[in-house]
Design an enzyme around this catalytic site. Structure first.
Site, PDB file in Angstrom:
ATOM      1  N   LYS A 241      28.816  41.235  52.303  1.00 31.84           N
ATOM      2  CA  LYS A 241      28.950  40.207  53.331  1.00 31.84           C
ATOM      3  C   LYS A 241      28.487  40.759  54.678  1.00 31.84           C
ATOM      4  O   LYS A 241      28.654  41.959  54.963  1.00 31.84           O
ATOM      5  CB  LYS A 241      30.421  39.797  53.487  1.00 31.84           C
ATOM      6  CG  LYS A 241      31.045  39.067  52.325  1.00 31.84           C
ATOM      7  CD  LYS A 241      32.525  38.790  52.624  1.00 31.84           C
ATOM      8  CE  LYS A 241      33.225  38.082  51.484  1.00 31.84           C
ATOM      9  NZ  LYS A 241      32.798  36.686  51.350  1.00 31.84           N
ATOM     10  N   ARG A 315      36.307  33.803  41.109  1.00 26.79           N
ATOM     11  CA  ARG A 315      36.343  33.000  39.875  1.00 26.79           C
ATOM     12  C   ARG A 315      36.309  33.891  38.629  1.00 26.79           C
ATOM     13  O   ARG A 315      36.779  33.490  37.573  1.00 26.79           O
ATOM     14  CB  ARG A 315      35.182  32.005  39.876  1.00 26.79           C
ATOM     15  CG  ARG A 315      33.806  32.594  39.773  1.00 26.79           C
ATOM     16  CD  ARG A 315      32.739  31.653  40.272  1.00 26.79           C
ATOM     17  NE  ARG A 315      32.845  31.451  41.710  1.00 26.79           N
ATOM     18  CZ  ARG A 315      32.095  30.603  42.407  1.00 26.79           C
ATOM     19  NH1 ARG A 315      31.201  29.846  41.789  1.00 26.79           N
ATOM     20  NH2 ARG A 315      32.249  30.485  43.709  1.00 26.79           N
TER      21      ARG A 315
END
Length: 466
Positions: A241, A315
């Protein structure tokens, strides 16, 4: 910090909650000394307006609090949520407040406004105390506030003090306090016990990945399982990120914090259900052992997953935990996760998307979200988008290309791992309040838990609160 109502006392200062349309008439009927004070400081009942009225002897005699108009109240999750902070130290009574959900909301807002995150710096405590208003479930509200405080404390704690070890310790402390059983699968044992995606996401960190498993309640009670994303810090992995996006990643375990707060509420209110809480706790770090873009992982239930972005890791860990949960076939299976930025683009920070195919559950949650001031908005499991999560070389894609419908495709991905559960609901929470609002300080936020508690309490009842 646990907020509680004050014991009833005849010396409590009354607070009169007055809508704009009745404020003038109420003021006109007051004794002359009070009317004289309002000549100096008029009171119109505007939302959030507060007037302290004193007796001729100088003591605080009453408080007038503006309830405003229906349009003004609709713009605030907790109207008058800052009231306690506007009052001097003392004990107050709110018995002439609006009836029904509004009275409950006022009382809960008072408790929530007492929250302080003071682990690293002293913060002055709220000195105004409230006697529980007539007609509210005081014990229930106290436990809701305590569960919210637990979740917020966990989210607000930075990752150097809230890694997988500390999250496990918090889960163990809760289990011990409430008489629940807890077990943990850690490190390479995850591979031996068939949780390959939890292991893959967490293996790059020197803090071992793990699956935390809490069980509570009678064996013959309806089974409810809560799964919370416990990514204690998310660098993005090898798809790192940018710095600005990494700044709030201590809150990426917000789903885990929320299910722990909700679990505390459930256990302390003694709901008649069999509760299981599963938390895959990891750090998504960068090292030579990190999983890579292009890798194909095999999940617990046998589905293969192509990794197209290591920053879509939540997820993956949830998938293994959901597959385990579904093996037990609970009546209700719920996942809570700070999962997608797409949810924030669609609905902002304050309204988490809710996904479920169960129409009755969706209706109950929508009603509960409104009455308990815990906003949710139902989004669709849109089946035609299933092809978006199906790559060419594996069963599933963890990060579909194109950027569209990111929250929906993430929810569809998770749904592939819940076969066997009676009903499934997914909450894509933000877990953070960007700017302070009434009864909602800036920082960690517990979203969706109180609405779900309302549904579970209606379905499963409970005993006396602790």
């Amino acid at each position: 910090m646990t907020a509680r109502f004050a014991a009833p006392t005849p010396d409590a200062t009354p607070i009169h909650v007055l809508p704009a349309e009745t404020a003038e008439a109420f003021a006109a009927a007051l004794p002359a000394p009070a009317r004289a004070q309002l000549q100096v400081q008029p009171f119109a009942g505007k939302l959030g307006e507060v007037r302290l009225l004193f007796s001729p002897g100088g003591g605080l005699e009453m408080v007038l609090a503006g309830w405003g108009t229906a349009a003004e109240r609709a713009r605030q999750q907790f109207p008058l949520g800052n009231l306690a902070g506007a009052l001097p130290a003392g004990t107050y009574a709110l018995d002439d407040a609006p009836d029904g959900p509004d009275r409950t909301r006022l009382a809960l807002a008072w408790l929530l406004s007492a929250y302080r995150f003071d682990r690293y710096a002293d913060r002055p405590a709220q000195e105004a105390a409230l006697v529980a208003p007539a007609g509210v479930d005081a014990a229930r509200l106290e436990q809701e506030a305590a569960g919210v405080a637990l979740a917020c404390d966990l989210i607000n704690t930075p990752a150097n003090d809230m890694g997988p070890d500390e999250l496990e310790a918090a889960a163990r402390a809760l289990a011990e306090a409430e008489g629940a059983a807890v077990s943990v699968i850690r490190g390479d044992a995850l591979l031996e016990r068939n949780f390959p995606m939890i292991h893959a996401v967490g293996r790059a960190s020197d803090k071992a990945p793990r699956l935390i498993d809490i069980a509570w309640g009678a064996a013959d009670a309806p089974a409810v399982t809560l799964v919370g994303k416990g990514v204690c810090f998310d660098t993005g992995g090898l798809n790192i990120k940018p710095g600005a996006s990494m700044g709030l990643m201590k809150k990426d375990m917000g789903g885990a914090a929320t299910v722990l707060g909700l679990a505390q509420m459930i256990m302390r209110l003694k709901l008649r259900l069999r509760l299981r809480v599963l938390i895959p706790a990891v750090e998504n770090s960068i090292s030579a052992g990190a999983f890579r873009p292009g890798d194909v992982l095999t999940a617990r239930n046998g589905l293969t997953v192509e990794i197209n972005n290591t920053d879509a890791e939540g997820r993956l860990v949830l998938a293994d935990a959901l597959a385990l949960a579904a093996e037990e076939a609970p009546a209700l299976l719920v996942s809570m996760a700070t999962l997608t930025g797409a949810a924030r683009v669609a609905l902002g920070p304050d309204v988490p998307p809710l996904y479920t195919d169960d129409e009755a559950l969706a209706a109950e949650l929508a009603a509960a979200a409104a009455t308990r001031a815990d906003p949710l908005w139902r989004m669709p499991f849109f089946d035609p988008y299933e092809e978006m999560i199906e790559p060419e070389i594996a069963d599933l894609d963890n990060a579909p290309r194109g950027g569209f419908a990111g929250s929906i495709t993430a929810a569809l991905f998770l749904r592939r791992f819940v076969d066997g559960a009676g009903a499934y609901a997914h909450f894509d929470v933000y877990g953070w309040t960007p700017a302070a609002k009434p009864a909602r300080p800036r920082g960690g936020a517990c979203q969706g838990a109180r609405a779900l508690l309302e549904v579970l309490a209606a379905r499963h009842g409970g005993g006396a609160a602790r």
